[in-house]
Design a protein around this motif. Structure first.
Motif, PDB file in Angstrom:
ATOM      1  N   LYS A 184      32.565  17.302  39.574  1.00 24.78           N
ATOM      2  CA  LYS A 184      32.855  16.002  38.973  1.00 24.78           C
ATOM      3  C   LYS A 184      33.651  15.128  39.947  1.00 24.78           C
ATOM      4  O   LYS A 184      33.311  13.962  40.159  1.00 24.78           O
ATOM      5  CB  LYS A 184      33.628  16.183  37.666  1.00 24.78           C
ATOM      6  CG  LYS A 184      33.867  14.907  36.921  1.00 24.78           C
ATOM      7  CD  LYS A 184      34.532  15.177  35.579  1.00 24.78           C
ATOM      8  CE  LYS A 184      34.715  13.883  34.822  1.00 24.78           C
ATOM      9  NZ  LYS A 184      35.298  14.102  33.505  1.00 24.78           N
ATOM     10  N   LEU A 185      34.684  15.696  40.561  1.00 27.23           N
ATOM     11  CA  LEU A 185      35.490  14.947  41.529  1.00 27.23           C
ATOM     12  C   LEU A 185      34.668  14.633  42.778  1.00 27.23           C
ATOM     13  O   LEU A 185      34.719  13.510  43.295  1.00 27.23           O
ATOM     14  CB  LEU A 185      36.749  15.730  41.914  1.00 27.23           C
ATOM     15  CG  LEU A 185      37.644  15.066  42.957  1.00 27.23           C
ATOM     16  CD1 LEU A 185      38.146  13.722  42.454  1.00 27.23           C
ATOM     17  CD2 LEU A 185      38.803  15.965  43.321  1.00 27.23           C
ATOM     18  N   LYS A 186      33.884  15.601  43.231  1.00 26.97           N
ATOM     19  CA  LYS A 186      33.017  15.357  44.394  1.00 26.97           C
ATOM     20  C   LYS A 186      32.050  14.215  44.113  1.00 26.97           C
ATOM     21  O   LYS A 186      31.807  13.367  44.973  1.00 26.97           O
ATOM     22  CB  LYS A 186      32.212  16.622  44.741  1.00 26.97           C
ATOM     23  CG  LYS A 186      33.018  17.729  45.358  1.00 26.97           C
ATOM     24  CD  LYS A 186      32.100  18.907  45.653  1.00 26.97           C
ATOM     25  CE  LYS A 186      32.830  20.099  46.190  1.00 26.97           C
ATOM     26  NZ  LYS A 186      31.925  21.211  46.510  1.00 26.97           N
ATOM     27  N   GLY A 187      31.504  14.185  42.898  1.00 23.37           N
ATOM     28  CA  GLY A 187      30.576  13.117  42.520  1.00 23.37           C
ATOM     29  C   GLY A 187      31.241  11.749  42.542  1.00 23.37           C
ATOM     30  O   GLY A 187      30.647  10.769  43.000  1.00 23.37           O
ATOM     31  N   LYS A 188      32.470  11.683  42.060  1.00 25.41           N
ATOM     32  CA  LYS A 188      33.190  10.408  42.066  1.00 25.41           C
ATOM     33  C   LYS A 188      33.491   9.958  43.494  1.00 25.41           C
ATOM     34  O   LYS A 188      33.330   8.782  43.828  1.00 25.41           O
ATOM     35  CB  LYS A 188      34.482  10.531  41.265  1.00 25.41           C
ATOM     36  CG  LYS A 188      34.252  10.592  39.775  1.00 25.41           C
ATOM     37  CD  LYS A 188      35.553  10.652  39.011  1.00 25.41           C
ATOM     38  CE  LYS A 188      35.276  10.697  37.521  1.00 25.41           C
ATOM     39  NZ  LYS A 188      36.500  10.685  36.729  1.00 25.41           N
ATOM     40  N   VAL A 189      33.931  10.895  44.334  1.00 26.43           N
ATOM     41  CA  VAL A 189      34.221  10.559  45.732  1.00 26.43           C
ATOM     42  C   VAL A 189      32.943  10.149  46.449  1.00 26.43           C
ATOM     43  O   VAL A 189      32.915   9.147  47.176  1.00 26.43           O
ATOM     44  CB  VAL A 189      34.907  11.745  46.459  1.00 26.43           C
ATOM     45  CG1 VAL A 189      34.995  11.501  47.950  1.00 26.43           C
ATOM     46  CG2 VAL A 189      36.284  11.992  45.871  1.00 26.43           C
ATOM     47  N   TYR A 190      31.874  10.907  46.233  1.00 23.99           N
ATOM     48  CA  TYR A 190      30.595  10.582  46.869  1.00 23.99           C
ATOM     49  C   TYR A 190      30.110   9.194  46.447  1.00 23.99           C
ATOM     50  O   TYR A 190      29.729   8.373  47.278  1.00 23.99           O
ATOM     51  CB  TYR A 190      29.536  11.632  46.521  1.00 23.99           C
ATOM     52  CG  TYR A 190      28.161  11.249  47.007  1.00 23.99           C
ATOM     53  CD1 TYR A 190      27.818  11.421  48.337  1.00 23.99           C
ATOM     54  CD2 TYR A 190      27.237  10.669  46.151  1.00 23.99           C
ATOM     55  CE1 TYR A 190      26.571  11.036  48.804  1.00 23.99           C
ATOM     56  CE2 TYR A 190      25.993  10.286  46.599  1.00 23.99           C
ATOM     57  CZ  TYR A 190      25.661  10.473  47.926  1.00 23.99           C
ATOM     58  OH  TYR A 190      24.436  10.077  48.381  1.00 23.99           O
ATOM     59  N   GLY A 191      30.139   8.923  45.153  1.00 26.07           N
ATOM     60  CA  GLY A 191      29.646   7.640  44.640  1.00 26.07           C
ATOM     61  C   GLY A 191      30.449   6.455  45.133  1.00 26.07           C
ATOM     62  O   GLY A 191      29.893   5.423  45.514  1.00 26.07           O
ATOM     63  N   SER A 192      31.767   6.601  45.143  1.00 23.09           N
ATOM     64  CA  SER A 192      32.598   5.459  45.516  1.00 23.09           C
ATOM     65  C   SER A 192      32.720   5.265  47.017  1.00 23.09           C
ATOM     66  O   SER A 192      32.854   4.124  47.474  1.00 23.09           O
ATOM     67  CB  SER A 192      33.993   5.594  44.893  1.00 23.09           C
ATOM     68  OG  SER A 192      34.628   6.748  45.386  1.00 23.09           O
ATOM     69  N   CYS A 193      32.656   6.332  47.792  1.00 22.20           N
ATOM     70  CA  CYS A 193      32.860   6.199  49.242  1.00 22.20           C
ATOM     71  C   CYS A 193      31.556   6.250  50.042  1.00 22.20           C
ATOM     72  O   CYS A 193      31.299   5.377  50.861  1.00 22.20           O
ATOM     73  CB  CYS A 193      33.796   7.302  49.738  1.00 22.20           C
ATOM     74  SG  CYS A 193      35.441   7.205  49.043  1.00 22.20           S
TER      75      CYS A 193
ATOM     76  N   SER B  39      28.193   4.102  48.160  1.00 18.22           N
ATOM     77  CA  SER B  39      28.399   2.650  48.254  1.00 18.22           C
ATOM     78  C   SER B  39      28.203   2.168  49.687  1.00 18.22           C
ATOM     79  O   SER B  39      27.676   1.081  49.919  1.00 18.22           O
ATOM     80  CB  SER B  39      29.785   2.270  47.742  1.00 18.22           C
ATOM     81  OG  SER B  39      30.787   2.886  48.526  1.00 18.22           O
TER      82      SER B  39
END
Length: 158
Positions: free
Chosen positions: A107-116, A119
């Protein structure tokens, strides 16, 4: 029909506005000088924009980078797509301590991947006239990164 086609060749993509800069593109030096003269006259009449006339053309280039985007002389997006893929991999490497760590939740990896990373990969993509091959390259890049994050190999089957 010629009048409509002539009007379509004015403005974008032959003129690009970035913040307070203006990029003019032309097929010849003479055409470029005419465009500069037109913009000088238009902007002086409208009261403001100062265009510097000290232009020297040194050579024709096939592509150039400007404000994080790559522009091709043929108005294609090959350079932009390849540049974005390279920049996304750079960002992926910067964030690899989080993205490839087995102790970090998906879940955290997905958020980091999506935002950094993601994008960075798709930045400016809404302005590209993409072909199917460009979409495939972007999708393959994204899937390779996601497999790497999840520790899944192409050889593994369900």
């Amino acid at each position: 029909m010629d009048v409509v086609a002539r009007e379509m060749l004015e403005g974008l993509p032959w003129e690009l506005l970035y913040a307070d800069d203006l990029v003019l593109m032309a097929n010849s030096e003479e055409e470029l000088r005419d465009n500069i003269r037109i913009h000088n006259n238009d902007n002086l009449e409208n009261g403001g924009l100062d265009i510097v006339n000290g232009l020297t053309l040194e050579k024709k280039v096939d592509k150039f980078g400007y404000l994080g985007d790559m522009l091709n002389a043929d108005c294609g997006v090959d350079s932009a797509v390849f540049a974005r893929i390279g920049q996304a991999w750079e960002k992926f490497r910067e964030m690899s301590s989080i993205l490839t760590n087995k102790k970090v939740s998906l879940k955290l990896k997905g958020k980091v991947y999506g935002s950094c990373v993601r994008s960075c990969l798709v930045y400016g993509g809404k302005t590209w006239a993409m072909k199917a091959t460009h979409e495939v390259k972007l999708e393959r890049t994204e899937m390779r990164m996601i497999r790497w994050i999840c520790w899944v190999s192409l050889r593994e089957k369900n």
